[in-house]
Enzyme design. Structure first.
Site, PDB file in Angstrom:
ATOM      1  N   LYS A  60     -19.109  74.654  44.586  1.00 28.09           N
ATOM      2  CA  LYS A  60     -18.855  75.093  45.950  1.00 28.09           C
ATOM      3  C   LYS A  60     -17.550  74.453  46.442  1.00 28.09           C
ATOM      4  O   LYS A  60     -17.128  73.448  45.859  1.00 28.09           O
ATOM      5  CB  LYS A  60     -20.041  74.743  46.854  1.00 28.09           C
ATOM      6  CG  LYS A  60     -20.097  73.286  47.349  1.00 28.09           C
ATOM      7  CD  LYS A  60     -21.213  73.132  48.333  1.00 28.09           C
ATOM      8  CE  LYS A  60     -21.169  71.775  49.000  1.00 28.09           C
ATOM      9  NZ  LYS A  60     -20.173  71.625  50.041  1.00 28.09           N
ATOM     10  N   HIS A  85     -25.851  71.589  44.222  1.00 29.19           N
ATOM     11  CA  HIS A  85     -26.624  70.466  43.700  1.00 29.19           C
ATOM     12  C   HIS A  85     -27.920  70.222  44.465  1.00 29.19           C
ATOM     13  O   HIS A  85     -28.826  69.565  43.961  1.00 29.19           O
ATOM     14  CB  HIS A  85     -25.766  69.193  43.671  1.00 29.19           C
ATOM     15  CG  HIS A  85     -25.411  68.664  45.023  1.00 29.19           C
ATOM     16  ND1 HIS A  85     -24.287  69.065  45.714  1.00 29.19           N
ATOM     17  CD2 HIS A  85     -26.022  67.767  45.811  1.00 29.19           C
ATOM     18  CE1 HIS A  85     -24.219  68.433  46.867  1.00 29.19           C
ATOM     19  NE2 HIS A  85     -25.257  67.635  46.952  1.00 29.19           N
ATOM     20  N   HIS A 136     -26.112  74.578  51.710  1.00 32.72           N
ATOM     21  CA  HIS A 136     -27.284  73.734  51.477  1.00 32.72           C
ATOM     22  C   HIS A 136     -28.454  74.060  52.411  1.00 32.72           C
ATOM     23  O   HIS A 136     -29.583  74.280  51.967  1.00 32.72           O
ATOM     24  CB  HIS A 136     -26.929  72.260  51.640  1.00 32.72           C
ATOM     25  CG  HIS A 136     -25.846  71.782  50.735  1.00 32.72           C
ATOM     26  ND1 HIS A 136     -25.716  72.202  49.431  1.00 32.72           N
ATOM     27  CD2 HIS A 136     -24.826  70.907  50.939  1.00 32.72           C
ATOM     28  CE1 HIS A 136     -24.679  71.606  48.875  1.00 32.72           C
ATOM     29  NE2 HIS A 136     -24.129  70.823  49.774  1.00 32.72           N
TER      30      HIS A 136
END
Length: 508
Positions: free
Chosen positions: A154, A184, A246
């Site tokens: 990203k 992640h 996220h």
């Protein structure tokens, strides 16, 4: 676990910090657990002139500092380092890709990796369209003689238009099945456990809907400022840096329908459905549903904390948000009318990421004399980091005469699994890519759906400079005005670093 096929991991930008701190230490952890094939190698590419020996020495330092499993002897570490190679290379120059192809063929013959390559773009985002195009031009996307996979870090674009352009350029040379967009957060065990909690427990799934849940709250806070990343953060801000990827992803995992199977297509189909069901926030509604803030200077325990505008690389008149609180709705049958709240920020009291499910209160308060408990609702807290675990809050009678009720906690901590190894996020995701499993990677249509939701907010901020950026002293929970977003309760939950003593003491 089964081992991946033999392959060569090719890292673009190998002289950078990501390779040093995350990638090579994570691959070493896989090596230590005997999860790599015997025929395996890493080729690092970068503009810095390094010999194989110098590259190995640098990566050895990174392994000693950042690997989850520390080298137990030098011979074991040397065995791994012998699989590392370096090639000085200018990523932009198309003319250098033919010599790179020849280098890959030479290593492929030496290591017997059967033309299986994973290309990892640990480069600035400006190189994301360039590298795959040059690889494809020289046939390094062709899977006739072995698999070719591409891992992209990203950010996936800067707004909707740039995300669509990036996806188009990637798909020009590689098929969607070859592209692994890494986030992640999806590699964290506690994030994956959210799915197990939901779909393997009959006590939760019947309650997981608008009939029993009052609202959902997601917090991701950091107790540090931007530090030396001020130049990057100025062009990003909390909305782009945390929410678009996220936190919307976490919300999707909370809200998604049960997939038909636990595989890449089924899982990612359900995530996309949630993102496509987000109720759009119109530009004229942005102030009602989104609040942004920026940390100002403060003094804590006699030590002064800088304001964001005083940080290195930051415009002294910056309006970049370091805090964001948002309210939104998911317009589908399961979640209609249930508000979702997201907040994230820097220079907050503690570092914590958690999801809180707030259940509806009982329809009739039998114990009305205890007004404190009337304001409380049962909560399920899923802690992503730190003190990873799950906490259930419910009411119990205080011993003695009468019916006095107080909140009590029932919790589980991953740290209690003493004999269980918890892999790092990069370790898990790298192994999945090596195995050809894209379940925990973002798909192109999901990325675009998230940007489609976020884009009107960015445009409103740009076109309406009258929209406020609220200041908040460093070390506090953001602007007080963020409480006005929450409906039906007094304020946001106050998370602490510790999970087990929640409500009793707060570790910061």
């Amino acid at each position: 676990m089964r081992k991946p096929e033999k392959h060569l991991l090719v890292i673009f930008g190998a002289s950078g910090d990501l390779t040093y701190r995350k990638l090579v230490p994570s691959v070493f952890d896989l090596f230590t657990q005997n999860l790599l094939p015997d025929e395996f190698g890493i080729l690092g590419l970068g503009r810095t002139e390094l010999s194989n020996a110098a590259f190995r020495e640098k990566m050895s330092e990174g392994i000693e500092k950042f690997a989850m499993t520390k080298p137990h002897n030098r011979a074991h570490l040397e065995q791994f380092l012998d699989k590392l190679f370096y090639y000085a290379f200018s990523t932009k120059e198309e003319s250098e890709y033919l010599p790179l192809k020849l280098e890959l063929e030479k290593l492929n013959q030496q290591l017997k990796t059967e033309n299986n390559y994973i290309f990892y773009l640990a480069t600035p985002p400006s190189m994301y369209p360039i590298v795959p195009a040059h690889l494809a031009k020289h046939g390094l996307n062709n899977e006739d003689d072995g698999f070719k996979r591409l891992i992209v870090e990203k950010p996936f674009g800067y707004d909707l238009e740039s995300a669509q352009s990036l996806n188009k350029s990637l798909l020009h040379g590689f098929r969607e099945e070859q592209i692994y967009r890494i986030d992640h957060y999806l590699g964290k065990e506690t994030v994956q456990n959210l799915l197990v909690t939901r779909f393997s427990n009959g006590i939760f799934e019947p309650l997981w809907n608008r009939n029993f849940i009052h609202h959902v709250e997601i917090t991701s806070s950091e107790d540090i400022g931007v530090g030396s990343r001020g130049g990057y953060y100025e062009g990003s801000g909390a909305l782009r840096d945390m929410v678009q990827n996220h936190l919307l992803l976490l919300a999707s995992l909370v809200a998604m329908e049960p997939p038909a199977l636990i595989n890449a297509d089924s899982m990612r189909n359900e995530i996309v459905k949630v993102l496509q069901s987000l109720r759009p926030i119109q530009k004229e509604e942005v102030e009602k549903f989104v609040l942004r803030g920026q940390y100002t200077s403060s003094e804590i325990k006699g030590k002064r904390r800088k304001a964001y505008r005083e940080e290195e690389g930051v415009n002294p008149k910056s309006r970049t948000e370091t805090f964001l609180a948002m309210k939104f709705y998911i317009d589908n049958w399961r979640w209609a009318g249930v508000p979702f709240y997201i907040r994230t920020g820097k220079q907050l009291p503690t570092r914590v990421t958690e999801i809180v499910i707030h259940f509806n209160a009982t329809p009739h308060h039998l114990f009305a004399g205890d007004k404190a408990i009337m304001r409380q609702q049962n909560q399920l807290v899923i802690r992503i980091q730190p003190d990873e675990g799950i906490l259930m809050k419910f009411g119990m009678k205080v011993p003695g005469a009468g019916f006095h009720v107080q909140d009590v906690n029932m919790d589980f901590h991953y740290s209690e699994l003493n004999n269980t190894y918890l892999p790092s996020a990069y370790e898990r995701l790298l192994l999945d890519c090596m195995l050809g499993d894209a379940t925990l990677y973002s798909r192109g249509d999901a990325v675009e759906a998230a940007w489609r939701f976020v884009d009107p907010i960015l445009k409103a901020w740009k076109e309406q400079p009258c929209i406020k950026v609220h200041g908040y002293p460093a070390g506090t929970w953001g602007p007080e005005e963020s409480d006005q977003l929450i409906e039906g309760v007094e304020t946001w939950r106050y998370p602490c670093k510790n999970l087990s003593g929640d409500g009793e003491y707060c570790e910061l």
